[in-house]
Design an enzyme around this catalytic site. Structure first.
Site, PDB file in Angstrom:
ATOM      1  N   GLU A  62      -4.981  -8.912  -0.515  1.00  0.00           N
ATOM      2  CA  GLU A  62      -5.722  -8.603   0.501  1.00  0.00           C
ATOM      3  C   GLU A  62      -7.143  -8.588  -0.001  1.00  0.00           C
ATOM      4  O   GLU A  62      -7.419  -7.900  -0.618  1.00  0.00           O
ATOM      5  CB  GLU A  62      -5.255  -7.426   1.086  1.00  0.00           C
ATOM      6  CG  GLU A  62      -4.033  -7.456   2.019  1.00  0.00           C
ATOM      7  CD  GLU A  62      -3.613  -6.280   2.820  1.00  0.00           C
ATOM      8  OE1 GLU A  62      -4.753  -5.543   3.459  1.00  0.00           O
ATOM      9  OE2 GLU A  62      -2.451  -5.880   3.012  1.00  0.00           O
ATOM     10  N   GLU A  75       0.898  -1.196   0.006  1.00  0.00           N
ATOM     11  CA  GLU A  75      -0.131  -0.129   0.039  1.00  0.00           C
ATOM     12  C   GLU A  75       0.786   1.376  -0.011  1.00  0.00           C
ATOM     13  O   GLU A  75       0.673   2.151   0.867  1.00  0.00           O
ATOM     14  CB  GLU A  75      -1.101  -0.044   1.208  1.00  0.00           C
ATOM     15  CG  GLU A  75      -1.963  -1.075   1.051  1.00  0.00           C
ATOM     16  CD  GLU A  75      -3.243  -0.931   1.850  1.00  0.00           C
ATOM     17  OE1 GLU A  75      -3.477  -0.280   2.741  1.00  0.00           O
ATOM     18  OE2 GLU A  75      -4.322  -1.904   1.646  1.00  0.00           O
TER      19      GLU A  75
HETATM   20  O1  AHR Z   1      -5.446  -6.088   6.477  1.00  0.00           O
HETATM   21  C1  AHR Z   1      -5.368  -5.024   7.296  1.00  0.00           C
HETATM   22  C2  AHR Z   1      -4.790  -3.934   6.690  1.00  0.00           C
HETATM   23  O2  AHR Z   1      -5.317  -3.460   5.532  1.00  0.00           O
HETATM   24  C3  AHR Z   1      -3.224  -4.330   6.142  1.00  0.00           C
HETATM   25  O3  AHR Z   1      -2.231  -3.980   7.055  1.00  0.00           O
HETATM   26  C4  AHR Z   1      -3.041  -3.184   5.085  1.00  0.00           C
HETATM   27  O4  AHR Z   1      -2.310  -3.381   3.952  1.00  0.00           O
HETATM   28  C5  AHR Z   1      -4.450  -2.846   4.653  1.00  0.00           C
HETATM   29  O5  AHR Z   1      -4.858  -1.518   4.604  1.00  0.00           O
END
Ligand code: AHR
Length: 503
Positions: A311, A194
């Protein structure tokens, strides 16, 4: 277990008797709809957040909770059952504040740091050697998330050398002194996380240049660039234009939230509106995959660069007093998982990996723990049902099914995925998104179908330590009649079946 399966079947029969089924028609052809479904699409994500590692997975070798070199036996056993093809670690946001050197050597000497993003203190008791032992216990590939936000490129390159060098270089010798002779295989390496936010708040142009700099020093691994997570096509455009040659994969982060990022919504006790909004959000991942694929196709028509959704999952409000990012997991989450899998199967030309966030006790988890207790979630059971899809070839499937509306949210009643499994069997996954009405799916198939169904009476049905089997799979079968194979789906259900003959 048998009583429970019977209970689910009685519930199914009762509900189906009370509501008119939605009529749908499915046509499956032998034509492949894309390359095979990579098993890594059923991957996982483990971050040092809340009780996601400490307590949930790791209890330490001295714990009374049964463990193997510190890793909980109950969780490892459950995860081995569904299979973990790949795990991303140690973050997340955590990764861009992580120094791998903090987690090697004598555990007693490791520095305690603040966990900047998720609160509390990080003991560094679980570091590289411990995590790799966990991966070996599971038989999982590893996807390390490197720090591009706050450490120099040399740190990332040296972490990789420390783990993979098989010579007499200083880092390989240090690894041996720390107890590991043989090098590890690090198949995937994330170049930041991110970068648009917690990974450094970089502009797309700046990120692309920094990415190129870091990636230059990362050899013999799949270099994964941090991509989109906020609906920003421009970042993907810039990264593909300036950095495609320095990456093997680009990422998408996608969370399904019923309400908004200020007030996410509750994991249980929700109404039909929140049910519909969450599933609508989950289905929205297809739009993002399509948008990113279109940009990637423009810059990489040969499709060399893969898209990793490293994710994904639901994100609800954390109840007061719970550990960071903890949430309950209900039947709704299982349906979110199932519709997401079906979408991934439809985009195998680019989507080569997906990692649910996260493994235990954090966000859309596979299991929840409390001290010695562990309970498997409905999401775990969705992963279990979909096992036959790993490595299968997706087939063209056309479904005619009406939509239904809840307030101003419109959803398809049924969503489907069909594939030819590695053993030659046809596998079908059908999701009935309607919370109240069963669906009757006529097909062009003539074989008998056998598999499992996951459903429950309530939208927010979930497993607890007291009632660990409130939402568990039950057997499902259907025999062809004069009209061919007809599949009767209970309301709010996932059905996965296999069959020998097709037509
Ligand atoms: O999964 C939780 C968080 O969500 C992670 O650390 C981040 O990459 C995303 O914003």
């Amino acid at each position: 277990m048998i009583d429970l399966a019977l209970g689910v079947l009685m519930l199914v029969a009762a509900t189906m008797a009370s509501a008119q089924p939605v009529e749908a028609h499915l046509i499956v052809t032998q034509d492949p709809a894309g390359p095979r479904i990579e098993p890594t699409v059923y991957g996982h994500f483990v971050e040092h957040a809340g009780t996601g590692v400490y307590g949930g997975l790791w209890v330490g070798p001295e714990s009374n909770i049964p463990n193997t070199r510190g890793w909980r036996n109950d969780v490892v056993q459950a995860l081995k059952r569904v299979g973990v093809p790949v795990m991303r670690w140690p973050g997340g946001c955590f990764a861009d504040d992580y120094d791998w050197r903090d987690g090697i050597g004598d555990p007693a000497q490791r520095p305690v740091r603040r966990n900047r993003w998720w609160g509390g203190l990080e003991s560094n008791r679980v570091g590289t050697h411990e995590f790799m032992d966990f991966a070996e216990q599971l038989g999982s590939e590893v996807y390390l998330s490197g720090n591009m936000g706050s450490m120099p490129p040399r740190a990332a390159a040296q972490w990789l050398d420390y783990m993979t060098a098989d010579d007499t270089s200083a880092l390989a010798q240090e690894r041996r002194r720390n107890g590991r002779d043989k090098p590890w295989n690090v198949k995937y390496f994330g170049v930041g996380n991110e970068s648009f936010g917690c990974g450094g708040n970089m502009s797309p142009e700046h990120q692309a240049d920094v990415h190129n700099q870091y990636a230059t020093f990362l050899w013999s691994t799949t270099r994964v660039a941090s991509g989109d997570g906020e609906g920003d096509d421009n970042r993907v455009e810039v990264l593909m234009k300036r950095s495609a040659k320095q990456m093997d994969a680009l990422t998408l982060h996608y969370y399904s939230v019923p309400d908004n990022w200020t007030k996410h919504g509750d994991a249980t006790g929700f109404d039909a509106g929140a049910w519909a909004r969450t599933l609508k959000a989950a289905l929205g991942i297809e739009q993002r995959i399509t948008a990113l694929s279109t940009i990637m196709d423009k810059h990489d028509p040969a499709k060399r660069v893969a898209l990793y959704i490293d994710e994904w999952g639901t994100w609800y409000d954390t109840p007061a007093g719970a550990s960071s990012l903890w949430q309950q997991n209900s039947l709704r989450d299982a349906l979110v998982a199932a519709v997401s899998f079906n979408v991934f199967h439809a985009h195998t030309d680019r989507v080569k990996m997906a990692n649910i966030a996260q493994m235990v006790n954090v966000l859309q988890a596979m299991a929840l723990t409390d001290g010695p207790r562990m309970v498997l979630t409905p999401t775990y059971h969705a992963f279990d049902l979909y096992r036959p899809f790993k490595g299968a070839t997706p087939l063209k499937a056309t479904l005619r099914a009406p939509a239904f509306s809840t307030g101003d949210v419109e959803l398809p009643t049924v969503q489907v995925s069909a594939a030819r499994a590695a053993d030659g069997k046809l596998v079908l996954a059908l999701v009935n998104l309607h919370p109240d009405r069963p669906a009757r799916v006529t097909t062009n198939l003539t074989g008998a179908a056998k598999g499992q169904v996951l459903t429950a009476a309530a939208m927010d049905a979930h497993n607890t330590f007291q009632q660990p089997q409130a939402v568990v799979p039950a057997p499902f079968s259907a025999k062809p009649g004069s009209q061919g194979l007809v599949l009767e789906l209970p309301p709010k259900s996932i059905v996965v079946v296999g069959m020998q003959a097709m037509h």
